[in-house]
Scaffold this active site. Structure first.
Site, PDB file in Angstrom:
ATOM      1  N   ASP A 149       0.835  -1.214   0.000  1.00 47.88           N
ATOM      2  CA  ASP A 149       0.000   0.000   0.000  1.00 47.88           C
ATOM      3  C   ASP A 149       0.870   1.264   0.000  1.00 47.88           C
ATOM      4  OD1 ASP A 149      -2.266   1.623   0.092  1.00 47.88           O
ATOM      5  OD2 ASP A 149      -2.427   1.519   2.285  1.00 47.88           O
ATOM      6  N   HIS A 192      -1.992   0.715  12.035  1.00 49.27           N
ATOM      7  CA  HIS A 192      -1.907  -0.703  11.687  1.00 49.27           C
ATOM      8  C   HIS A 192      -0.466  -1.124  11.411  1.00 49.27           C
ATOM      9  CE1 HIS A 192      -3.247   1.790   8.201  1.00 49.27           C
ATOM     10  NE2 HIS A 192      -2.142   1.304   7.678  1.00 49.27           N
ATOM     11  N   GLN A 260      -3.118  -5.264   6.157  1.00 46.75           N
ATOM     12  CA  GLN A 260      -2.821  -4.209   7.142  1.00 46.75           C
ATOM     13  C   GLN A 260      -3.749  -4.433   8.334  1.00 46.75           C
ATOM     14  OE1 GLN A 260      -3.635  -1.362   3.964  1.00 46.75           O
ATOM     15  NE2 GLN A 260      -1.801  -0.223   4.507  1.00 46.75           N
ATOM     16  N   ARG A 290       3.935  12.697  10.386  1.00 49.26           N
ATOM     17  CA  ARG A 290       2.589  12.698   9.808  1.00 49.26           C
ATOM     18  C   ARG A 290       1.859  11.487  10.380  1.00 49.26           C
ATOM     19  NH1 ARG A 290      -0.085   9.620   5.942  1.00 49.26           N
ATOM     20  NH2 ARG A 290      -1.432  10.658   4.443  1.00 49.26           N
ATOM     21  N   ASP A 292      -0.541   8.986  10.368  1.00 49.33           N
ATOM     22  CA  ASP A 292      -1.380   8.408   9.312  1.00 49.33           C
ATOM     23  C   ASP A 292      -2.719   7.942   9.881  1.00 49.33           C
ATOM     24  OD1 ASP A 292      -1.741   7.300   6.636  1.00 49.33           O
ATOM     25  OD2 ASP A 292      -1.612   5.349   7.625  1.00 49.33           O
ATOM     26  N   GLU A 334      -3.201  13.291   9.670  1.00 47.00           N
ATOM     27  CA  GLU A 334      -3.872  12.998   8.398  1.00 47.00           C
ATOM     28  C   GLU A 334      -5.334  12.716   8.735  1.00 47.00           C
ATOM     29  OE1 GLU A 334      -4.670  10.120   4.710  1.00 47.00           O
ATOM     30  OE2 GLU A 334      -4.223   9.347   6.670  1.00 47.00           O
ATOM     31  N   HIS A 401      -0.093  11.928  -2.726  1.00 48.84           N
ATOM     32  CA  HIS A 401       0.001  10.570  -3.252  1.00 48.84           C
ATOM     33  C   HIS A 401      -1.366   9.885  -3.321  1.00 48.84           C
ATOM     34  CE1 HIS A 401      -0.400  10.114   0.989  1.00 48.84           C
ATOM     35  NE2 HIS A 401      -0.544   8.809   0.865  1.00 48.84           N
TER      36      HIS A 401
HETATM   37  C1  GLC Z   1      -3.480   6.979   4.507  1.00 49.01           C
HETATM   38  C2  GLC Z   1      -2.550   7.058   3.326  1.00 49.01           C
HETATM   39  C3  GLC Z   1      -3.003   6.119   2.272  1.00 49.01           C
HETATM   40  C4  GLC Z   1      -3.026   4.726   2.840  1.00 49.01           C
HETATM   41  C5  GLC Z   1      -3.821   4.657   4.139  1.00 49.01           C
HETATM   42  C6  GLC Z   1      -3.606   3.374   4.872  1.00 49.01           C
HETATM   43  O1  GLC Z   1      -4.740   7.381   4.208  1.00 49.01           O
HETATM   44  O2  GLC Z   1      -2.507   8.379   2.859  1.00 49.01           O
HETATM   45  O3  GLC Z   1      -2.176   6.183   1.148  1.00 49.01           O
HETATM   46  O4  GLC Z   1      -3.596   3.850   1.898  1.00 49.01           O
HETATM   47  O5  GLC Z   1      -3.457   5.676   5.018  1.00 49.01           O
HETATM   48  O6  GLC Z   1      -2.429   3.405   5.595  1.00 49.01           O
END
Ligand code: GLC
Length: 648
Positions: A149, A192, A260, A290, A292, A334, A401
């Site tokens: 991922d 995760h 994950q 960051r 996530d 995020e 991304h």
């Molecule tokens: C966040 C990332 C994304 C990823 C997801 C799972 O949203 O930006 O790219 O798929 O987390 O970790």
């Protein structure tokens, strides 16, 4: 300690409300007495200890684990290199350092840009030339191959993936960046692990202690119940949030891909270990973490399992821990959620959580404004953000991304006659280029047949029409595409917060379609805009008349103005301004010494805007010409950043 057993007894979190408990008074006294002989860490911990303990004990009721956490914090502080401690001290004195006008972010995959961390270090001069001060590298910790991922499946939170480099390379890179005044941001994939992480392997082998690190159930009853209320993240490519793991004979929560596995934050061992890894990264010189998928950290039956109160407790604890050990480090959340869900992730001014958040709502609203040529929803979105308390700061961006999710303010949309679903369909068909007359070239991402929702992929240049213009060899279309691209950047860069570009956007990089032929990548259309950096095209930035030069120079002009003009300093206040024209957005930036009016025509037609109550004459710094407030003319997609010259 199975997840299911803890469910009902976990209390809703109540924070120490006023902060006036007798314990705090005692702490204040202790601070006075000890201040002179304490290390920075001890002093900061003493100031925060009560609150940290309060939150930790309320969530975990485990004093031993709290001691363990404090010891690990103290150890990490002792290991923190002197250069980073010096940076911490500087940053403590200038807490808003990331809001200066010279800040420019860029986000990229190390492998796609340079191949490895070492080679990236060799390319720092290119980034310097671009004016970059903040570099966000996509996940680079040890990951399985090929399914990871984009690096968001992590096998070891303490080690760089060998295909990208080593921990030493990372440390060398951060040191080289600091010398050039650049800060490194890295993802911390907190929600995760990969299912090949040692904890997952030990859980699969039947070790109770490691099963307790994940959200596992013996029977499918609770997962089934939870599936009813949890929205899918990837409805098309990875539907559902649980999977049956045969080796364990259990149902395991996996909000993202099946490989994950969501961590169990009801278990203090998970929290302590993950915090330990965060501190390890910050000691390697990472200046921004960051966080996530922040909203997903806590799961509760009968809820969407997003934005639950306990997530804020976790984030507040992380903030306190960082402030103690490495106070110069920033937390970037995020949080890609509906606009009204965002603000709580800043915490309060007194008890803050994240320093910065992605401005995801504004990002998608801006693209919506471009497609419709109507700025009313964007203005409303910005007005809402401008009314947030002063400690709320955003990273502005157009592309990253990930896909563009169409999370607009639907209630407001209805008041201007927008049918939410019809508008969403319009947007994803427009940006994939299938809507009649569309100039965009993108792709659809994760269509959900239940809701008919879908998202959008593609690079800025392709979504703005440059790809179509180039394919058709049509100079007029190319010029209009470049104008859209620059106008979108100019608007984003004029907003409150700091701008972050997606690597390649500075040279108008187009979509890459080769992923369609790669079995490991073809399922995920986000790969459309995750392509190798075109160094040959980058070389064209100095050749007059090329697309690359026109975009590069256009962006550099904006960046220079941001760095130079006082109205982009951190003390500036930003507000929208009425233009008497629904196609034109205006932002006013003011400091004690000056003011600036920035105007953006989101439509493909010439427009006239009228700015009332502006006391002064306008001088457009982009076109170097005077402009009249009562009649600002704008060509299709034109942008003007105007200094307001007071009338004497
Ligand atoms: C966040 C990332 C994304 C990823 C997801 C799972 O949203 O930006 O790219 O798929 O987390 O970790």
């Amino acid at each position: 300690m199975g997840w299911a057993f803890l469910g009902p007894i976990c209390p809703r979190i109540k924070r120490n409300p006023g902060g006036h408990s007798p314990r705090l008074t005692a702490a204040a006294l202790a601070i006075e007495r000890k201040n002179a002989v304490m290390t920075g860490f001890e002093r900061r911990l003493l100031e925060r200890k009560d609150e940290l303990e309060w939150l930790y004990m309320e969530l975990y009721q485990d004093r031993d684990k709290l001691r363990e956490l404090e010891q690990s914090m103290s150890r990490r502080y002792a290991q923190r290199p002197a250069a980073l401690k010096r940076l911490d001290s500087r940053r403590e004195k200038t807490p808003g350092w990331f809001l200066e006008g010279k800040m420019l972010g860029v986000t990229m995959y190390t492998e796609l840009f340079a191949g490895s961390l070492r080679k990236l270090e060799e390319k720092l001069d290119y980034l310097r030339e671009q004016g970059v001060t903040y570099l966000h590298l996509m996940p680079l910790l040890k990951m399985p191959h090929p399914d990871n991922d984009g690096g968001y499946a992590v096998e070891d939170f303490d080690r760089v993936d060998p295909s990208i480099g080593s921990n030493e390379d990372l440390e060398a890179l951060t040191a080289a960046m600091r010398k050039r005044g650049m800060s490194l941001c890295l993802d911390f994939v907190i929600n995760h692990t990969a299912d090949s992480h040692p904890w997952a392997l030990r859980a699969k082998a039947g070790e109770r202690e490691y099963m307790d690190r994940y959200i596992c159930f013996d029977t499918p009853d609770i997962p089934r119940e939870m599936e009813k209320t949890i929205p899918d993240v990837f409805p098309e490519t990875a539907p559902g949030s649980f999977l049956y793991v045969e080796e364990m004979g259990k149902w395991v929560c996996s909000s993202f891909h099946p490989y994950q596995w969501d961590l169990n934050y009801r278990n203090p061992a998970v929290f302590n270990d993950m915090v330990g890894s965060m501190l390890h990264l910050t000691n390697l010189g990472v200046e921004v973490l960051r966080i996530d998928a922040t909203p997903y950290l806590w799961k509760e039956v009968g809820t969407t399992c997003r934005n639950l109160p306990q997530v804020h407790t976790l984030m507040r604890m992380i903030r306190l821990i960082m402030e103690c050990v490495c106070p110069g480090v920033l937390l970037k959340g995020e949080v890609v959620m509906a606009p009204k869900e965002l603000a709580p992730y800043f915490g309060t001014e007194e008890k803050p959580e994240c320093h910065i958040l992605y401005n995801s709502s504004t990002m998608c609203t801006q693209w919506s404004a471009l497609a419709s040529g109507d700025v009313r929803q964007l203005k409303k979105q910005l007005d809402d953000l401008h009314s947030l308390p002063p400690h709320c700061h955003f990273v502005n961006y157009l592309r990253c991304h990930d896909d563009i999710g169409w999370g607009l303010n639907e209630e407001f949309g209805k008041t201007i006659g927008q049918d939410p679903l019809a508008h969403k369909k319009y947007l994803y068909t427009f940006f994939e280029g299938s809507f009649p007359g569309s100039y965009a070239r993108g792709e659809r991402y994760n269509y959900d047949p239940k809701t008919q929702d879908a998202r959008t992929c593609g690079t800025t240049a392709s979504l703005c029409g440059i790809e179509k213009g180039l394919a058709e060899g049509d100079e007029a279309q190319i010029a209009l595409g470049i104008q859209r691209d620059l106008m979108m950047h100019a608007a984003m860069m004029a907003m409150a917060g700091f701008p972050m570009l997606s690597s390649g956007d500075e040279i108008g990089q187009l979509n890459g379609y080769d992923y369609h032929d790669d079995p490991a990548r073809r399922e995920d259309s986000r790969n459309l805009h995750r392509t190798a950096f075109h160094w040959d095209n980058a070389a064209l930035r100095t050749r007059a008349g090329t697309v690359q030069q026109r975009i590069w120079d256009g962006l550099r002009q904006l960046e220079r103005l941001r760095a130079r003009e006082d109205c982009f300093s951190r003390s500036a206040s930003v507000s929208t301004w009425d233009t008497h024209n629904d196609h034109v957005l205006a932002l006013l930036r003011r400091t004690e010494t000056g003011a600036m009016a920035c105007l953006f025509n989101f439509s493909g037609e010439e427009q006239t805007a009228v700015l009332d109550a502006i006391d002064g004459a306008l001088f457009d710094l982009i076109g170097s010409e005077p402009v009249r407030c009562d009649s600002v003319r704008l060509e299709p997609y034109q942008y003007r950043w105007c200094r307001i010259v007071p009338t004497l």
